[in-house]
Design an enzyme around this catalytic site. Structure first.
Site, mmCIF file in Angstrom:
data_model
loop_
_atom_site.group_PDB
_atom_site.id
_atom_site.type_symbol
_atom_site.label_atom_id
_atom_site.label_comp_id
_atom_site.label_asym_id
_atom_site.label_seq_id
_atom_site.Cartn_x
_atom_site.Cartn_y
_atom_site.Cartn_z
ATOM 1 N N PRO A 1 -4.792 -18.255 -11.841
ATOM 2 C CA PRO A 1 -3.321 -18.036 -11.543
ATOM 3 C C PRO A 1 -2.709 -16.621 -11.936
ATOM 4 O O PRO A 1 -2.127 -16.213 -11.116
ATOM 5 C CB PRO A 1 -2.574 -19.278 -12.378
ATOM 6 C CG PRO A 1 -3.958 -20.156 -12.645
ATOM 7 C CD PRO A 1 -5.079 -19.387 -12.718
ATOM 8 N N THR B 1 -4.620 -12.493 -8.030
ATOM 9 C CA THR B 1 -3.563 -11.380 -7.986
ATOM 10 C C THR B 1 -2.930 -11.249 -9.222
ATOM 11 O O THR B 1 -2.212 -12.069 -9.639
ATOM 12 C CB THR B 1 -2.513 -11.848 -6.905
ATOM 13 O OG1 THR B 1 -3.343 -12.181 -5.545
ATOM 14 C CG2 THR B 1 -1.523 -10.863 -6.646
ATOM 15 N N LYS C 1 -2.202 -5.181 -2.477
ATOM 16 C CA LYS C 1 -1.714 -6.704 -2.497
ATOM 17 C C LYS C 1 -0.307 -6.807 -2.915
ATOM 18 O O LYS C 1 0.426 -7.744 -2.297
ATOM 19 C CB LYS C 1 -2.948 -7.493 -3.154
ATOM 20 C CG LYS C 1 -2.686 -8.955 -3.069
ATOM 21 C CD LYS C 1 -2.674 -9.433 -1.746
ATOM 22 C CE LYS C 1 -2.168 -11.031 -1.760
ATOM 23 N NZ LYS C 1 -2.906 -11.924 -2.711
ATOM 24 N N LYS D 1 5.345 -15.440 -9.802
ATOM 25 C CA LYS D 1 4.421 -14.437 -10.303
ATOM 26 C C LYS D 1 4.429 -13.549 -9.418
ATOM 27 O O LYS D 1 4.410 -12.272 -10.029
ATOM 28 C CB LYS D 1 3.049 -15.386 -10.628
ATOM 29 C CG LYS D 1 2.187 -14.282 -11.108
ATOM 30 C CD LYS D 1 0.794 -14.728 -10.653
ATOM 31 C CE LYS D 1 0.335 -14.280 -9.264
ATOM 32 N NZ LYS D 1 -1.041 -14.443 -8.969
#
Length: 306
Positions: free
Chosen positions: A75, A107, A190, A265
């Protein structure tokens, strides 16, 4: 692939990614899996053992001890630090290896990636490469993910480069592999992409609500947008109106693809990175407030299901 492989993190996207890896591996090699939610491991093994041996291991350290290439999809930054650097269970506790590959697909922020990479290198445990993916669950299932890699384009002369290419191409579209140059740069690209996608999804929801409330048929409205200047990937794949896009979560009983809390997030990563470079993240800050409210709605609280 010429070696045993480990996979950590069998969540919504990680599960089909691991399926793709197991199918691409020669049957003489083993895929080792780990997830904190053990039923996911058991379900994965039950559904995919026909493609070759699968072993469920107890810790990330066990994975790195047995595998020469390890993929992780967890996560966020705390989980990445834990699976790599925990003194008792982390992969840094595995034996030294000069050719072990760690492909980090999570990520996270660039600082965490560079810190973990430096620790792995210092401990001589292998090579850490950030390679976040894009395309979501649909692309993971079709093995057409985009890979945004924090490394220069390989020349194919080393064992590590060969393994890296094989792993990426087992899960991704060869035309959507982007070599960004160095550790952390794949993540920087990203994060920039997610800054857009997380924010634009809210625009799609609001725009669809405006048109539908005004009396436009929702399918026609989506078709208009798809063929006009408002066309986006999110609108074509994550339209929030049920029955408009057949494969969207809204048309499939809100099947889990990406938790609302994960938007927080991803937006936080973009907001914090923007501030580092004295950029005012005004769009993402507004989007964050909307997702923060939604994340507290009981309808957006998702628990593990088999």
């Amino acid at each position: 692939m010429d070696c045993d492989v480990g996979f950590l993190g069998l969540g919504a996207i990680g599960f089909p990614m691991a399926v793709a890896v197991r199918r691409a591996l020669d049957k003489k090699h083993t895929l080792y899996v780990f997830d904190v939610y053990k039923p996911s491991c058991e379900r994965f093994k039950e559904q995919n053992c026909e493609f070759g041996p699968i072993e469920i291991l107890k810790t990330p350290r066990d994975i790195a001890t047995k595998a020469s290439a390890v993929i992780s999809m967890v996560p966020g930054p705390p989980e990445v630090k834990q699976i790599f650097l925990d003194k008792s269970t982390g992969m840094i506790g595995a034996p030294e290896s000069s050719d072990r590959l760690f492909l980090e697909c999570s990520t996270i922020d660039t600082e965490t990636a560079r810190f973990v990479s430096a620790e792995v290198e210092k401990a001589r445990r292998g090579t850490y490469i950030d390679a976040p993916v894009s395309g979501g669950v649909p692309a993971a299932k079709k093995r057409t993910l985009s890979f945004i890699v924090g490394r220069g384009k390989p020349d194919g002369t080393s064992i590590l480069d060969t393994r890296l290419n094989h792993l990426i191409l087992s899960m991704g579209d060869p035309n959507k592999v982007f070599w960004c140059g160095g550790v952390g740069l794949g993540l920087a690209a990203k994060i920039s992409n997610n800054y857009i996608s997380c924010s634009v999804l809210l625009l799609i929801a609001e725009a669809m609500a405006i048109g539908v409330k005004a009396g436009v048929d929702p399918k026609l409205l989506q078709e208009v947008i798809h063929n006009s200047t408002g066309q986006t990937f999110m609108g074509d794949n994550v339209c929030p109106v049920p029955g408009v896009v057949a494969h969207a979560p809204s048309s499939n009983n809100w099947r889990l693809g990406f938790k609302t809390q994960m938007f927080l997030k991803d937006l936080s990563l973009g907001i914090n990175t923007a501030r580092q470079f004295e950029i005012d993240p005004s769009m993402a800050e507004q989007a964050y407030r909307v997702y923060e409210k939604a994340s507290k709605d009981p309808r957006c609280i998702v628990r593990h299901t088999l």
